[in-house]
Scaffold this motif. Structure first.
Motif, short mmCIF file in Angstrom:
data_model
loop_
_atom_site.label_atom_id
_atom_site.label_comp_id
_atom_site.label_asym_id
_atom_site.label_seq_id
_atom_site.Cartn_x
_atom_site.Cartn_y
_atom_site.Cartn_z
N THR A 20 70.93 113.05 12.98
CA THR A 20 71.74 113.99 13.53
C THR A 20 73.28 113.57 13.41
O THR A 20 74.04 114.40 12.95
CB THR A 20 71.29 114.60 14.92
OG1 THR A 20 70.01 115.00 15.08
CG2 THR A 20 72.31 115.56 15.38
N ALA A 21 73.53 112.40 13.83
CA ALA A 21 74.85 111.91 13.77
C ALA A 21 75.50 111.98 12.28
O ALA A 21 76.44 112.30 11.89
CB ALA A 21 74.99 110.74 14.23
N HIS A 22 74.63 111.59 11.57
CA HIS A 22 74.83 111.73 10.05
C HIS A 22 74.98 113.00 9.45
O HIS A 22 76.11 113.30 8.55
CB HIS A 22 73.75 111.00 9.19
CG HIS A 22 74.01 110.92 7.64
ND1 HIS A 22 75.03 110.46 7.26
CD2 HIS A 22 73.35 111.74 6.79
CE1 HIS A 22 74.77 110.41 5.72
NE2 HIS A 22 74.21 111.26 5.72
N GLN A 23 74.29 114.12 9.84
CA GLN A 23 74.20 115.18 9.43
C GLN A 23 75.64 115.85 10.17
O GLN A 23 76.39 116.54 9.25
CB GLN A 23 73.23 116.16 10.14
CG GLN A 23 73.10 117.63 9.72
CD GLN A 23 71.88 118.24 10.10
OE1 GLN A 23 71.06 117.59 10.88
NE2 GLN A 23 71.58 119.71 9.72
N LEU A 24 76.02 115.72 11.30
CA LEU A 24 77.35 116.12 11.72
C LEU A 24 78.39 115.75 11.09
O LEU A 24 79.38 116.29 10.83
CB LEU A 24 77.21 115.92 13.42
CG LEU A 24 76.24 116.53 14.14
CD1 LEU A 24 76.32 115.97 15.36
CD2 LEU A 24 76.81 118.10 14.21
N ARG A 25 78.51 114.36 10.73
CA ARG A 25 79.41 113.69 10.11
C ARG A 25 79.80 114.31 8.63
O ARG A 25 80.84 114.81 8.15
CB ARG A 25 79.29 112.11 9.78
CG ARG A 25 79.19 111.36 11.02
CD ARG A 25 80.94 111.09 11.35
NE ARG A 25 81.64 110.63 10.40
CZ ARG A 25 82.72 110.05 10.60
NH1 ARG A 25 83.45 110.24 11.59
NH2 ARG A 25 83.66 109.39 9.71
N GLN A 26 78.68 114.77 8.07
CA GLN A 26 78.53 115.60 6.49
C GLN A 26 79.33 116.76 7.06
O GLN A 26 80.08 117.33 5.98
CB GLN A 26 77.22 115.75 6.26
CG GLN A 26 76.64 114.44 5.73
CD GLN A 26 77.31 113.76 4.57
OE1 GLN A 26 77.98 112.65 4.88
NE2 GLN A 26 77.21 114.12 3.33
N ILE A 27 78.94 117.57 8.03
CA ILE A 27 79.52 118.85 8.32
C ILE A 27 81.04 118.69 8.51
O ILE A 27 81.54 119.51 8.16
CB ILE A 27 78.78 119.36 9.56
CG1 ILE A 27 77.51 119.99 9.14
CG2 ILE A 27 79.76 120.69 9.93
CD1 ILE A 27 76.68 120.17 10.63
#
Length: 287
Positions: free
Chosen positions: A253-260
């Motif tokens: 989830t943290a990785h996904q948020l960074r991508q956003i």
């Protein structure tokens, strides 16, 4: 540079979670959590299968506060509740003065076929029965009511944190009920995000849909992108119901948020709300 996690959405045996608050604390420490919040479901004035009983509230608050002192120096602990927003029945303001923070959530929408509060995030069978028998199958009308209620909550009974913003989607299996890309749905989301931004609420990114339902985070990536455009602050929570769930799905989830495009999460540390940088390994106070 050391990394750590935080989680402010958790349930224990005072409501529908399992094991004790102290078992949660011990597991949180083992999982690299530096700041942890208790947030059992608030008491409600009717019977259901998951809320805290009214006569246990004082005990819950007392035990949580005692644990804050016992584990001082090992982990920061905060006392909250996940509070149902039901107009005229209960809301964040009813409990806020006893707490360190509040999570406001919508679990009920009007009444069901028996005139009882209609639970919209429980079993799909009950949701569909209410949709058909009370709302004539009008899912668009139900969703408009749901998001209108979220807007009413942040405008009239503001919580610190908005819980699982789009959780009603758990019934929309493979898009069987509505299209999240439809213009009317996106308009409802935009109105709701505008209200949240104006109120200054934090929106949790809740991972329970990933590890429990094999679905998606709440809110969805599409909504998170619109939140980012509005600079709406976020935090990562697991909505844990067992100690083992406290940090589940956090890395992805943290990785996904960074991508956003998110670089900061808002958390309660040292008794203040602060924006702290994060990456896939967790939060960091380093440079």
């Amino acid at each position: 540079m050391s990394h750590f996690w935080t989680n402010y959405h958790s349930h224990n045996y005072y409501c529908d979670g399992v094991e004790s608050p102290e078992a949660q604390v011990q597991a949180a420490i083992q999982q690299g959590v530096q700041t942890f919040g208790f947030s059992s479901h608030c008491p409600v004035p009717f019977t259901n299968g998951w809320s805290m009983k009214r006569d246990r509230l004082d005990e819950y608050l007392s035990e949580a506060r005692a644990l804050k002192e016992k584990y001082r120096g090992s982990i920061e602990l905060y006392v909250g509740l996940e509070i149902d927003y039901i107009p005229g029945v209960c809301g964040p303001a009813d409990f806020a003065d006893q707490l360190d923070y509040t999570i406001g959530s919508v679990h009920y929408l009007g009444t069901n076929w028996n005139g009882e509060p209609w639970e919209i995030d429980g079993a799909t069978e009950g949701f569909m029965k209410g949709l058909v028998e009370v709302h004539d199958g009008d899912i668009e009308g139900v969703l408009r009511q749901y998001y209108a209620l979220l807007r009413q909550m942040v405008q009239q009974d503001r919580p610190d944190v908005v819980g699982h913003l789009d959780k009603i989607k758990i019934h929309n299996i493979q898009g069987s009920l509505y299209d999240e890309e439809s213009d009317w749905y996106k308009a409802e989301i935009d109105q709701t995000l505008d209200a949240i931004a104006e109120a200054g609420c934090i929106v949790e990114v809740n991972t329970r849909g990933v590890y429990k339902k094999t679905l998606d985070i709440y809110p969805s990536e599409a909504i998170l992108k619109r939140m980012r455009e509005r600079d709406i602050p976020i935090m990562i929570n697991s909505d844990s119901h067992t100690p083992a769930e406290i940090t589940l799905a956090f890395v992805d989830t943290a990785h996904q948020l960074r991508q956003i495009g998110y670089k900061m999460v808002r958390v309660l540390v040292q008794n203040e709300w602060k924006d702290i940088p994060f990456d896939k390994d967790g939060l960091s106070l380093g440079n």
